[in-house]
Write a protein that holds these residues in place. Sequence first.
Motif, mmCIF file in Angstrom:
data_model
loop_
_atom_site.group_PDB
_atom_site.id
_atom_site.type_symbol
_atom_site.label_atom_id
_atom_site.label_comp_id
_atom_site.label_asym_id
_atom_site.label_seq_id
_atom_site.Cartn_x
_atom_site.Cartn_y
_atom_site.Cartn_z
ATOM 1 N N GLY A 180 0.709 -2.934 -4.032
ATOM 2 C CA GLY A 180 -0.240 -2.063 -3.357
ATOM 3 C C GLY A 180 -1.576 -2.758 -3.184
ATOM 4 O O GLY A 180 -1.666 -3.992 -3.196
ATOM 5 N N LYS A 181 -2.639 -1.978 -3.059
ATOM 6 C CA LYS A 181 -3.961 -2.550 -2.834
ATOM 7 C C LYS A 181 -4.532 -3.073 -4.154
ATOM 8 O O LYS A 181 -4.632 -2.354 -5.138
ATOM 9 C CB LYS A 181 -4.906 -1.522 -2.221
ATOM 10 N N SER B 251 -8.838 -9.070 -4.196
ATOM 11 C CA SER B 251 -7.783 -10.085 -4.299
ATOM 12 C C SER B 251 -7.543 -10.847 -3.009
ATOM 13 O O SER B 251 -6.656 -11.708 -2.957
ATOM 14 C CB SER B 251 -6.467 -9.426 -4.733
ATOM 15 N N TYR C 96 0.878 -6.165 7.852
ATOM 16 C CA TYR C 96 0.256 -7.380 8.399
ATOM 17 C C TYR C 96 1.139 -7.950 9.514
ATOM 18 O O TYR C 96 0.654 -8.342 10.579
ATOM 19 C CB TYR C 96 0.064 -8.409 7.290
ATOM 20 N N PRO D 264 -7.939 -4.630 -5.578
ATOM 21 C CA PRO D 264 -9.351 -4.862 -5.248
ATOM 22 C C PRO D 264 -9.764 -6.319 -5.461
ATOM 23 O O PRO D 264 -9.411 -6.948 -6.465
ATOM 24 C CB PRO D 264 -10.093 -3.936 -6.216
ATOM 25 N N SER E 297 -12.159 -9.529 -0.521
ATOM 26 C CA SER E 297 -11.820 -8.266 0.134
ATOM 27 C C SER E 297 -10.681 -7.610 -0.634
ATOM 28 O O SER E 297 -9.964 -8.258 -1.397
ATOM 29 C CB SER E 297 -11.396 -8.508 1.587
ATOM 30 N N ASP E 298 -10.518 -6.318 -0.433
ATOM 31 C CA ASP E 298 -9.407 -5.585 -1.037
ATOM 32 C C ASP E 298 -8.177 -5.793 -0.165
ATOM 33 O O ASP E 298 -8.227 -5.541 1.045
ATOM 34 C CB ASP E 298 -9.727 -4.091 -1.136
ATOM 35 N N GLU E 299 -7.095 -6.266 -0.758
ATOM 36 C CA GLU E 299 -5.910 -6.584 0.027
ATOM 37 C C GLU E 299 -4.668 -5.932 -0.555
ATOM 38 O O GLU E 299 -4.565 -5.727 -1.765
ATOM 39 C CB GLU E 299 -5.697 -8.101 0.088
ATOM 40 N N ILE E 300 -3.720 -5.637 0.321
ATOM 41 C CA ILE E 300 -2.432 -5.083 -0.086
ATOM 42 C C ILE E 300 -1.458 -6.229 -0.343
ATOM 43 O O ILE E 300 -1.334 -7.153 0.460
ATOM 44 C CB ILE E 300 -1.874 -4.142 0.997
ATOM 45 N N TRP E 301 -0.797 -6.159 -1.493
ATOM 46 C CA TRP E 301 0.240 -7.112 -1.863
ATOM 47 C C TRP E 301 1.574 -6.385 -1.889
ATOM 48 O O TRP E 301 1.670 -5.274 -2.438
ATOM 49 C CB TRP E 301 -0.008 -7.687 -3.253
ATOM 50 N N LYS F 275 -4.950 -14.686 0.188
ATOM 51 C CA LYS F 275 -5.073 -13.988 -1.089
ATOM 52 C C LYS F 275 -5.456 -14.978 -2.186
ATOM 53 O O LYS F 275 -5.266 -16.186 -2.050
ATOM 54 C CB LYS F 275 -3.762 -13.283 -1.427
#
Length: 357
Positions: free
Chosen positions: A269-270, A274, A62, A272, A261-265, A160
């Motif tokens: 990781g991804k 979140s 990001y 769904p 939306s599916d986000e990477i933390w 998020k």
Amino acid sequence: MAGLLGELKKKAAGLDRRVTLMEVCGTHTHSVAGAGLRRMMPANVRLISGPGCPVCVTPVDYLDRALALAALPDTVVCTFGDLMRVPSSTISLEQARAEGARVEVVYSPRDAVEMARSNPGTRVIFLAVGFETTTPTIAGALDEAEREGIANFMLLPGNKTMPQVMRVLVDDPDLDVNGFLLPGHVSVITGWKLFEFLTEDFDVSGVVAGFMPTDVMQGVLALVEQALEGRASIGNVYGRVVTEDGNRRARELVDRYFEPSDEIWRGFGKVPGSGLGLRKEWAHRDASLIEVEVPPPYEPVGCRCGDVLRGVIDPPECPLFDSGCDPETPIGACMVSSEGTCAAWWRHERWTAEAGS
């Protein structure tokens, strides 16, 4: 406080096991550390920190994209100050600004709208990072830009939401969380009822707490009482602010502009569902759709910020903690943000860690 601590010790003495309680709010993290609450806990009550810092969980790619956008002509990237010093795969936003990139610190998304209004020939991109607490203000800024026809205002979506990542935490085989101190600021918007999935799906307790040390202690006491009674429910000891359903008007505004939306933390990781992405009808506001060249994401060698965010380790267990990584020269995101767990430990608890207590 003394009365609460005495009651907590009395209740904890009746437990037949050790209980682990996790807070998922950066303000709780610093309240616990600053007041020394962790050291006050009975031996069979452990407090750990989770992914409560929105800047810390923002993934490195990001930031890479934000830097690429800031390098575009006739473009200004606006951000809250905490994000400025977080390392990307290359340099931080602060370093990029020193090298000439147009990166501006703002105190509100509306500041970015005003910048766009005053500079119609410049594309203004706000870095939308935060949890449910900040999303309504970002949706409000979008609403203002839409109503006034400010076409040059955009977002890089990065917001998020807590429930889905909390499901991941409960399912994590490396953790055994018995209860959550639920985030007060988030719950003002969502309402405490949102967290009932913890008890319904996992038989795990949760209590919404405020941010004064006595508020946090009340939350811990309520969770220990539930453990002692062998039950799991969602409690609220922050009733002066938090209600069952929260702020419906704020949520309706968010729902108008955003969808799950599916986000990477960082550290997870991804996850769904979140995150919050802009709905298709607002694609003209979505800076993630601008084509830019982004390098492969790179995390600093040795940094265990992700494990800290998952609650798997405490900050002193990271080999870089206070050994090259500190608030003045941060290597990982958890040491940068004012809400970061590593920053809280460094400021308030590293002396205890060094003493081995």
